[in-house]
Design an enzyme around this catalytic site. Sequence first.
Site, PDB file in Angstrom:
ATOM      1  N   GLY B 216     -17.881  -0.833  -5.332  1.00 12.63           N
ATOM      2  CA  GLY B 216     -17.548  -1.012  -3.920  1.00 12.63           C
ATOM      3  C   GLY B 216     -16.484  -0.009  -3.488  1.00 12.63           C
ATOM      4  O   GLY B 216     -16.433   1.125  -3.955  1.00 12.63           O
ATOM      5  N   SER B 217     -15.589  -0.504  -2.623  1.00  9.36           N
ATOM      6  CA  SER B 217     -14.643   0.420  -1.971  1.00  9.36           C
ATOM      7  C   SER B 217     -13.634   1.029  -2.939  1.00  9.36           C
ATOM      8  O   SER B 217     -12.997   2.024  -2.596  1.00  9.36           O
ATOM      9  CB  SER B 217     -13.909  -0.299  -0.854  1.00  9.36           C
ATOM     10  OG  SER B 217     -14.856  -0.713   0.109  1.00  9.36           O
ATOM     11  N   THR B 218     -13.447   0.455  -4.141  1.00  2.00           N
ATOM     12  CA  THR B 218     -12.516   1.114  -5.073  1.00  2.00           C
ATOM     13  C   THR B 218     -13.032   2.503  -5.411  1.00  2.00           C
ATOM     14  O   THR B 218     -12.272   3.385  -5.776  1.00  2.00           O
ATOM     15  CB  THR B 218     -12.354   0.307  -6.383  1.00  2.00           C
ATOM     16  OG1 THR B 218     -13.636   0.095  -6.964  1.00  2.00           O
ATOM     17  CG2 THR B 218     -11.687  -1.030  -6.125  1.00  2.00           C
TER      18      THR B 218
END
Lengths: 457, 482
Positions: B216-218
């Site tokens: 995801g956004s990591t």
Amino acid sequence: MATVLPVYPRTRRGVELVLLLGAVAIAMGAYAVVGLTEDGALPADLLLHAGGLGAVATLLHLVVRWKAKHADPVLLPVATLLNGLGLVMIHRLDLAEENPLAPRQLMWSALGMAAAGAVVWFLRDHRVLRRYTFTAMVAGFVLLLLPMVPGLGKEINGARIWIGLGPLSFQPGELAKILLAVFFAGYLVVHRDALSLTGPKVLWLQLPRMRDLGPLLVAWGASVGVLVLERDLGTSLLFFGLFVAVLYVATERVSWIVLGLALFVGGALVAARTFSHVQRRVDIWLHPFDPDNVDRSFQLVQGLYGMAAGGLLGTGLDRGRPDIVPYANSDFIYASLGEELGLAGLFVVLLLYVLLVERGLRTAIGVRDGFGKLLAGGLAFSVALQVFVVVGGVTRVIPLTGLTTPFLAYGGSSLLSNWIIIGLLLRISDLARRPAPEGPVVAPSGDTGATQVVKLP
Amino acid sequence: MNRPLRRLAGVVALLFVTLFASTTYIQFVSAAELNAKPGNSRQLYAELGRDRGPILVGPDPVARGVPVDNPYNFLRTYPDGPTYAHATGYYSIRYGTAGMERAMNDVLAGTADRLFYRRVSEYLIGQEPQGASVELTIDPRAQRAAMDELKGRRGAVVALDPETGDVLALASSPTYDPNRLAGHDVEQIAQAWKDLNADPDKPMLNRGISELYPPGSTFKVITAAAALSSGQYQPDSLLPGPAELDLPLTDKNLPNYSSGPCGPGGEVTLTDALRTSCNTAFGQLGMDLGEDALQEQAARFGFGEELRIPLRVVPSVVPEGMNAPQLAQAGIGQFDVKATPLQMAMVSAAIANEGVLMKPNLVKSVRSADQTEVIDEPSPQEMGRAVSRDVAEQLTAMMREVVENGTGKNARIPGVEVAGKTGTAQHGGELNHAWFTAFASNGERQVAVAVVIEDGGGRSDASGGATAAPVAQRVMEAVVGG
């Protein structure tokens, strides 16, 4: 007058004695090695065990020397060596358990040899057994089906091939094997001509007539019945294989083998699809390492691991861990021996079986009467087939079954019946190797007349 | 009847040849393969009776042999078993070994080649051979904090020392008690094995290194690193950040996590895009940078690497052959981008270590059984440079912004500089995985961490910032806090 010098053929009893003492010495050495590895000292009961085995085997040798002096000299030493190796391995496995089984196995070995001696002693001519053809059939089928009797039969490991009498359990199939071999030989030696009459020919196959198919179908039905009811592929394969082999020898018709195999494979395939227990066995056989099978294939897989750990030369007696494998001293004694004696040791074991079977088949070829040929051939082949079914199961050639390894595995019924087979083969081989009736054939001398007397045996 | 008898002898020969062949196959041809099977407990039996070395965390054993009066001589015991289960693994008489018990088996058992001279001397003076002890790099405070935080949820925490690559925490939840598999009662361990394998939450799965999750956004940290490394972007470069990104080749649009555009006029700086976790800006960035740039940057952080720490780590993946909309998804760590929590901790660690990625490692030292002699003390190993020192500084500033003023406020630790990135990853279910990766420094010590909480711990309102960041904060605090 022409004189024919009497020829005294060598009986080879001396060879037998030397080989026999060699076999006992090997077993004794192995027993000593186990003791030395375990405690660093020779086992206290070494002389009792080795002496016991040696004494009984020597007694059997004396009986043979007296009552069947022309018998094959290799059978007895080979069987004794196998029996001795089995005893050592069972003793070695006892060390890891609470309940020592080797003394009982030794007792059964003595009983087995006594039974073999009794066969040699009392059965003066194997052809007497022909009289009991149908008695043998009835007794054989009864024994075979005995485990199905509620309350009497015992189910062990999913196979119902034991009967329990109090604390004793017995595999009647082992004795049934001999009785059915007698029946097959007696029945087929009479009916072989009828069975080899020409039937319809389909392509290159000479098919038997429909009515001659009867006995084949009965034997097929019985063995599939065993497979389904007693849940044991091994017993079923053993009896059907025995029957087809004897049938083939009697009729010399390849079509019987083709038909027999087709029937058996068909039956086995249907059973494999229909019955969950057969399916399970097949699944374990094909995918022993599948995580879903871990618990059910434990025995097979541990046996494989044990053999792999043994490698070429083995870990050495008492230096491996064959006791991890369930039934290491009976069903899996082959794997136990493989772990500690290695591939080299197992080759010796297999070669001993090859020798035994080969001697049996040679006896069948040598003996002059048809019944003797079929009986000796059948018995020898049954030993070969049984070894194949057991060892093939352990080494993943075929699905695992519940038969015992002849002479090696722990179990009274198995030892007893295999020693009876040795007794029968000794008796038949005595006749096979006995020289033609002795005494000079009285040849007509001069012109004493047109008739001559030929002495009949 | 002699002819068929001879043929029968042929059949017998065939049967026996088969047996000779099958026996040879097992004992010779496939013996090595069978001996190496994971479930083969024979190697264990060969070692039984021998004093197996302990596994230590600091001075305390987390696995040791306790003398017992049965044929096995020693019972492998795991004090505080569930806490360290995924580091120690188990040592079972029936099911073989796992974890460090497996990876360091020859050392623990005392059969390793490097122990050869000790073995010879032991033999000469007639001593029973003893296994060596293995000390782990685990920091017990970080490990306990991680296990406490994960309790009752599925997920994993991995903490690293950025300068050395030392694994400070390797936590996976739910966990199990290795003592249950190490016993000597075969039926009990069989039952335990059955139960553990039947558990739908897979307690024996080492989620930190063996499970791949969409990051995801990591993953935007990696996209940002690729952008800065390309030289075409600066932290203040303006990116388009509309409420929805129109994806080419498809009817679907890529929306922002919270509705609305990311900045005034639909434009946003790279720093703000990371701070607010702007999907549309990073989607566009993914498409503009292209597959090669993303792949290369990810590989520099360790993606695709077959690591052994010495536990085997499943390699993380950035897929090949992506088209434009897939690239946009990959830029925000979706599509088929998959990473282990260890991998995302490595990303933070490399940035914290001025761009240099250190090889993760669990072994602090190997010592002789009596603790007197150090047999092996692995020194820190560089895996390579992930980003330049300048880019590392820029990323640090941007990630600090995330914690100070952005989605990662829950990770703040008083008196400690914390930089991080949240992630709320979709994985096809109704619930999203909550992610957080971060690093912190108190001037003396550093720590990098990655946290994943599967399905946000079962909460539909879960997010990386709300759910995973507090976990990371506790674990980092255990290392660098007062």
